[in-house]
Design an enzyme around this catalytic site. Structure first.
Site, PDB file in Angstrom:
ATOM      1  N   HIS A  69      -0.155   7.324   5.121  1.00 43.06           N
ATOM      2  CA  HIS A  69       1.074   7.470   4.327  1.00 43.06           C
ATOM      3  C   HIS A  69       2.018   8.432   5.052  1.00 43.06           C
ATOM      4  O   HIS A  69       1.755   9.629   5.123  1.00 43.06           O
ATOM      5  CB  HIS A  69       0.724   8.008   2.945  1.00 43.06           C
ATOM      6  CG  HIS A  69       1.847   7.928   1.961  1.00 43.06           C
ATOM      7  ND1 HIS A  69       3.141   7.614   2.293  1.00 43.06           N
ATOM      8  CD2 HIS A  69       1.848   8.116   0.602  1.00 43.06           C
ATOM      9  CE1 HIS A  69       3.890   7.621   1.216  1.00 43.06           C
ATOM     10  NE2 HIS A  69       3.126   7.919   0.170  1.00 43.06           N
TER      11      HIS A  69
ATOM     12  N   HIS B 202       4.773  -0.942  -1.115  1.00 42.52           N
ATOM     13  CA  HIS B 202       4.568   0.499  -0.980  1.00 42.52           C
ATOM     14  C   HIS B 202       3.100   0.759  -0.641  1.00 42.52           C
ATOM     15  O   HIS B 202       2.808   1.488   0.298  1.00 42.52           O
ATOM     16  CB  HIS B 202       4.990   1.190  -2.268  1.00 42.52           C
ATOM     17  CG  HIS B 202       4.990   2.678  -2.185  1.00 42.52           C
ATOM     18  ND1 HIS B 202       5.723   3.381  -1.262  1.00 42.52           N
ATOM     19  CD2 HIS B 202       4.321   3.614  -2.924  1.00 42.52           C
ATOM     20  CE1 HIS B 202       5.525   4.684  -1.424  1.00 42.52           C
ATOM     21  NE2 HIS B 202       4.672   4.844  -2.421  1.00 42.52           N
TER      22      HIS B 202
ATOM     23  N   CYS C 237       8.481  10.066  -1.401  1.00 44.59           N
ATOM     24  CA  CYS C 237       7.978   9.022  -0.501  1.00 44.59           C
ATOM     25  C   CYS C 237       8.963   7.882  -0.289  1.00 44.59           C
ATOM     26  O   CYS C 237       8.791   7.090   0.639  1.00 44.59           O
ATOM     27  CB  CYS C 237       6.670   8.462  -1.039  1.00 44.59           C
ATOM     28  SG  CYS C 237       5.496   9.743  -1.511  1.00 44.59           S
TER      29      CYS C 237
END
Length: 981
Positions: free
Chosen positions: A336, A298, A163
């Site tokens: 995401h 994040h 990620c």
């Protein structure tokens, strides 16, 4: 760490196709999540996975023709690759560059991309594996394809740290710039949710949100919702961006990357590592965390992840602190985006710094109390936060599932001094707005897009927009260019050209570079105030007229430019008229030269030969100025009483009349029936009355002397007695003294003496020029249009376009701009900056390139590549000449039988995936059909299978014949004949 400027951006995220749409989504608190498209998978077949997420519309669309990718290869490419290529093009445009200008440069490409889902989906059936699928499923090719298609030779790498991949890519790009490995870098990431597989993994780990939405820092947070996304930024060293005059969105002050190491699980976050990466980034940036106004976290919306991140953020940013540090996460809006998560957060932060306002987050109304944000010096933004004056700092975090963490520190862009109000007020100057496309249809599509974008801007001058378009929108083969002064005029021109039946000649494709000849006018064209309008608007013309003025003043004793521009009637007197016309001719030619318009040949009519000689390199400016001032003074000493008339008749028709009037002569042969007579005024008046009585058009010329007649003998003798410093011309000269191209004759004192008293052989010189250089454009150099009219009447240059940058008293910078526009449409690559004043050379945002939406490449059933629909437009690649489009349109419905050509067409169709009607004889393998070495090997095998009588054909034998489909067919025909003989 040195400062890095973000100079270009492009992105596409769920519900936000483009940078402006992304910013609008953030500012209105919108969400891009929605149901799983049926194209991906049927949600009912996977009940354990949420039926919602963030999905890009039209993720299967790819303009394969634009990038010269065959339909079969496009279908085999990972959708990540297909999204990145147009994104890279638009980002480079946004940075103020025509993307093609970077070809061959050491520009770096750094792309974050996570996993290899496409390969697993397409290559699991071993019987269907192909080289195209092999290359198409490689994660490394995500960056390499950009480098290949744009011909970039700097570092090129794909990064997979899960990620955090795309923020790590930005970190690596910045370090590469600082190390001097590249001067420009593209950095970012991409993610496409191709299947429910990773969603199933998240579910089994307890990390998946039931509703498919991330709810960062919220009491309702229950896990991750997956989403698509692609984003790239263009990076430059700050000092280079400032020197280039680039628009700077924000500045990357420093970044850091670290790893959790062996902690509480390979996929679990680690607070202490996160704190270390934050502190390391601030240390490299040279700032303290208390100065940071906000952090784009994040923030995935998992209970454990949010808690650990907030503890780390609070430990670094929160204590002691007067004002809480604002935090947020764009995952609340998008979901995401995994491999593109870091770039999504970075672009949000860059735009916030650029607009000086931080968007509010979603799901902030129910803050998770367990995060203890207030006591940690943190706060969620429930409404947009305006940034104060001065430098603002922000942080961006991105953490990978395997423990690779990244943090970047950004600052608002430095203030750049803008032109003073007085300089800006000089708007309304003419510029040339340019648009280019890879096909005629693409050009119209982009003209319409630019018209809509400009119509939405405030009304005003268009010069800065024009200059920006010249830098960004000129790299493709089909061209539009229009001279405009303001946005209203620009919108009207764009809409006319975008209409189904656009203005003739306003847009097209040049098939070569223009061949330009300069024609310099002589005495009789002067008038008070000549070129004053151009002088007001053109910095280049002002500069070059000043050069000529300085050279002339040294001999004349006064400023000729003041005489020219003030409206002084003395401009008609020969001692002033001749230097003034020379100055104008010199300055115009130099202005065109500074714009990149260099003549293939020059021709000067009488006095015009002096400026022509300087342009050709036969005389330097100082020597020509001395000669012209001397010539003018000698002319002024002659007794008046002479005259000149122009007659629409040939010399044979005039011979008897001239014989009856002693002292009258032919002064100029301008065309087959275009003659100028010179001699005593009374005699010419009698000849004029006689010709008029015969129905011949006659016009007196506004000169008080009998130029190019025996009356000029005293001036000629004085010129012959002097000396001239001359050199062989470096540009071909069509001599109107000799009526032919100069060969080895010097333009010395004898030349100029004969030139003043002998007839001007304009017609013969023009014929010689046309035969010698075959011009595509004739450009007249002088204060009004005379020689182009002569050339048109004589018909000596058929098919040639006539241009004049100053065609009369009303001429301004608009006519110069039209000259440049016409030559650009004809294939010239001008030096655009010379057309604009410095204060107009300010980059303005333009609508990004609009790619074709017609081609789709996705088979949701099996992910096996499929060819596109048969009804496809002709191939037209982004660069290089080729008559494919025209040839395709001209293919007859029934083609004459040609078994070899048919076999080649079938082979190309099979290898490339093209429908047969697109594979025309004229199609070129590399430029038009996008073939590469692997495809050539496949083509060889297909040809041998379809033409067994030819036998084996080596690639080395084929290579010279691979110019086009037709040339390969001819080669194979010859082989077949040779082997059957």
């Amino acid at each position: 760490m040195g400062d890095i400027a973000v100079v270009g951006i492009d992105c596409t995220f769920p519900g936000a196709a483009g940078v402006q749409a992304y910013w609008d989504l953030l500012m209105r608190g919108g969400a891009g999540t929605g149901p799983v498209p049926g194209q991906r998978w049927e949600a009912r077949d996977f009940p354990a996975v949420s039926g919602s997420g963030g999905f890009i519309d039209d993720a299967d669309v790819f303009d394969s023709d634009f990038f010269s990718v065959t339909p079969r290869e496009a279908a085999a490419m990972d959708p990540h690759h297909r999204l990145l290529l147009p994104c890279a093009w638009r980002a480079l445009e946004d940075s103020g560059l025509a993307p093609g200008d970077l070809a061959g440069t050491e520009t770096g490409v750094f792309v974050g991309v996570m996993g290899g889902e496409w390969g697993r989906l397409t290559m699991s059936d071993l019987t269907r594996v192909t080289p195209l699928l092999g290359a198409g499923s490689s994660a490394g090719m995500a960056a390499n394809r950009i480098s290949y298609h744009f011909n970039l030779t700097g570092p090129s790498l794909a990064v997979d740290t899960a990620c955090s991949s795309s923020l790590v890519a930005v970190h690596l790009a910045a370090n590469s710039l600082l190390a001097g490995e590249c001067d420009t870098a593209l950095a970012g990431g991409v993610n496409i949710v191709l299947s429910p597989l990773l969603g199933m993994v998240y579910g089994q780990l307890g990390l998946a949100a039931a509703d498919g939405r991330c709810k960062p820092f919220s009491a309702d947070a229950d896990g991750i919702g997956r989403s698509d996304g692609v984003g790239l930024v263009v990076l430059r060293r700050l000092e280079d961006a400032l020197a280039d005059g680039r628009r700077i969105y924000a500045v990357l002050r420093g970044s850091a990357v670290n790893q959790d190491g062996r902690s509480n699980g390979v996929i679990a976050p680690n607070r202490w590592s996160q704190q270390r990466v934050l502190n390391s980034a601030y240390r490299r940036a040279g700032v303290t965390p208390d100065r940071v106004a906000f952090v784009e976290a994040h923030g995935t919306g998992t209970v454990l992840g949010d808690a650990i991140e907030c503890a780390a953020l609070g430990a670094v940013h929160g204590i002691p602190r007067d004002t809480p540090c604002a935090i947020g996460s764009v995952k609340g809006n998008l979901g995401h985006t995994e491999g593109a998560a870091g770039i999504a957060g970075l672009i949000k932060t860059v735009l916030a710094l650029h607009h000086r306002i931080v968007p509010a987050g979603l799901f902030t109304d129910r803050e998770n109390p367990q995060l203890r944000l207030g006591e940690r010096g943190l706060r969620l933004l429930k409404s947009p936060m305006r940034l104060p004056r001065g430098e603002s700092l922000a942080g961006v975090s991105s953490f990978g599932m395997g423990g690779t963490n990244a943090h970047a520190v950004l600052a608002s862009a430095p203030r750049i001094p803008r032109p003073a109000a007085g300089a800006r007020a000089r708007g309304g100057a003419a510029g040339v707005f340019t648009v280019s496309g890879d096909t005629p249809e693409a050009l119209r599509r982009n003209l319409a897009a630019q018209a809509e974008a400009v119509a939405g801007r405030p009304r005003g001058g268009a010069a800065a927009l024009c200059w920006s378009s010249n830098r960004v929108k000129t790299g493709l083969p089909y061209r539009f260019a229009a001279p405009v002064r303001d946005t209203d005029e620009l919108v009207a021109a764009l809409r006319r050209a975008a209409a189904p039946q656009g203005e003739p000649g306003s847009a097209g494709r040049p098939w070569g570079r223009p061949v330009v000849a300069f024609l310099f006018t002589g005495q009789g064209n002067e008038f008070p105030g000549m070129t004053a309008g151009l002088h007001r608007e053109s910095p280049a013309y002002r500069r070059h007229l000043a050069e000529a003025d300085a050279a002339i003043t040294a001999h004349l004793g006064e400023s000729v430019s003041g005489l020219i521009l003030s409206g002084d009637e003395r401009v008609h007197r020969p001692e002033f008229a001749q230097p003034a016309l020379f100055a104008v001719g010199y300055a115009l030619a130099r202005t065109l030269g500074s714009l990149g318009i260099t003549p293939a040949a020059v021709l000067g009519h009488s006095l015009g030969e002096y400026a022509a000689a300087v342009t050709a390199g036969a005389l330097d400016l100082a020597e020509a100025a001395r000669l012209v001032v001397r010539r003018g003074a000698l002319t002024a000493e002659l007794p008046e009483g002479g005259a000149m008339i122009a007659a629409a008749a040939g010399p044979e028709e005039l011979a008897a009349l001239l014989a009856d009037e002693p002292g009258t002569v032919v002064a100029a042969l301008n065309g087959p029936a275009d003659t100028v007579l010179s001699g005593p005024r009374a005699a010419l008046e009698r000849i004029g009355r006689e010709l008029a009585g015969r129905g011949v058009r006659v016009a007196p010329l506004p000169v008080p002397y009998a130029f190019h007649s025996p009356q000029m003998a005293p001036a000629a003798a004085a010129l012959r007695a002097g000396t001239v410093s001359c050199a062989p011309p470096t540009v071909p000269v069509a001599s109107t003294r000799y009526g032919r191209m100069l060969r080895h004759e010097a333009m010395d004192a004898d030349y100029w003496a004969g030139q003043i008293e002998e007839p001007v052989l304009m017609d013969a010189a023009l014929v010689a020029l046309v035969q010698d250089v075959a011009p595509t454009h004739l450009v007249e150099i002088g204060p009004r249009s005379r020689l182009l009219q002569i050339a048109a009447r004589g018909g000596r240059a058929p098919g040639v376009e006539y241009l004049h940058p100053t065609p009369g008293a009303g001429a301004t910078g608009h006519e110069l701009a039209e000259t440049v526009a016409a030559l650009y449409r004809g294939g010239l690559e001008p030096r655009w900056e010379e057309l604009y004043a410095p204060e107009q050379r300010v980059l303005q945002p333009l609508a990004p390139y609009v790619f074709s939406p017609e081609r789709r490449h996705w088979d949701r059933q099996s992910f096996v590549p499929t060819a596109p629909p048969v009804a496809a437009p002709p191939v037209a690649p982004p660069a290089g000449p080729g008559p494919v489009a025209a040839a395709a349109a001209a293919v007859p419905a029934v083609r004459a039988a040609d078994p070899v050509l048919d076999a080649v067409v079938q082979a190309v169709t099979e290898v490339g995936g093209y429908p047969p009607e697109r594979v025309v004889r004229e199609a070129r393998f590399y430029e038009d059909l996008g073939f590469d070495s692997v495809m050539i090997m496949q083509l060889k095998n297909q040809v041998e299978a379809r033409l067994p009588r030819v036998g084996e054909v080596s690639v080395q034998q084929m290579l010279p014949a691979l110019r086009s489909v037709g040339s390969l067919a001819e080669f194979l025909d010859e082989m077949l004949l040779a082997r059957t003989a």
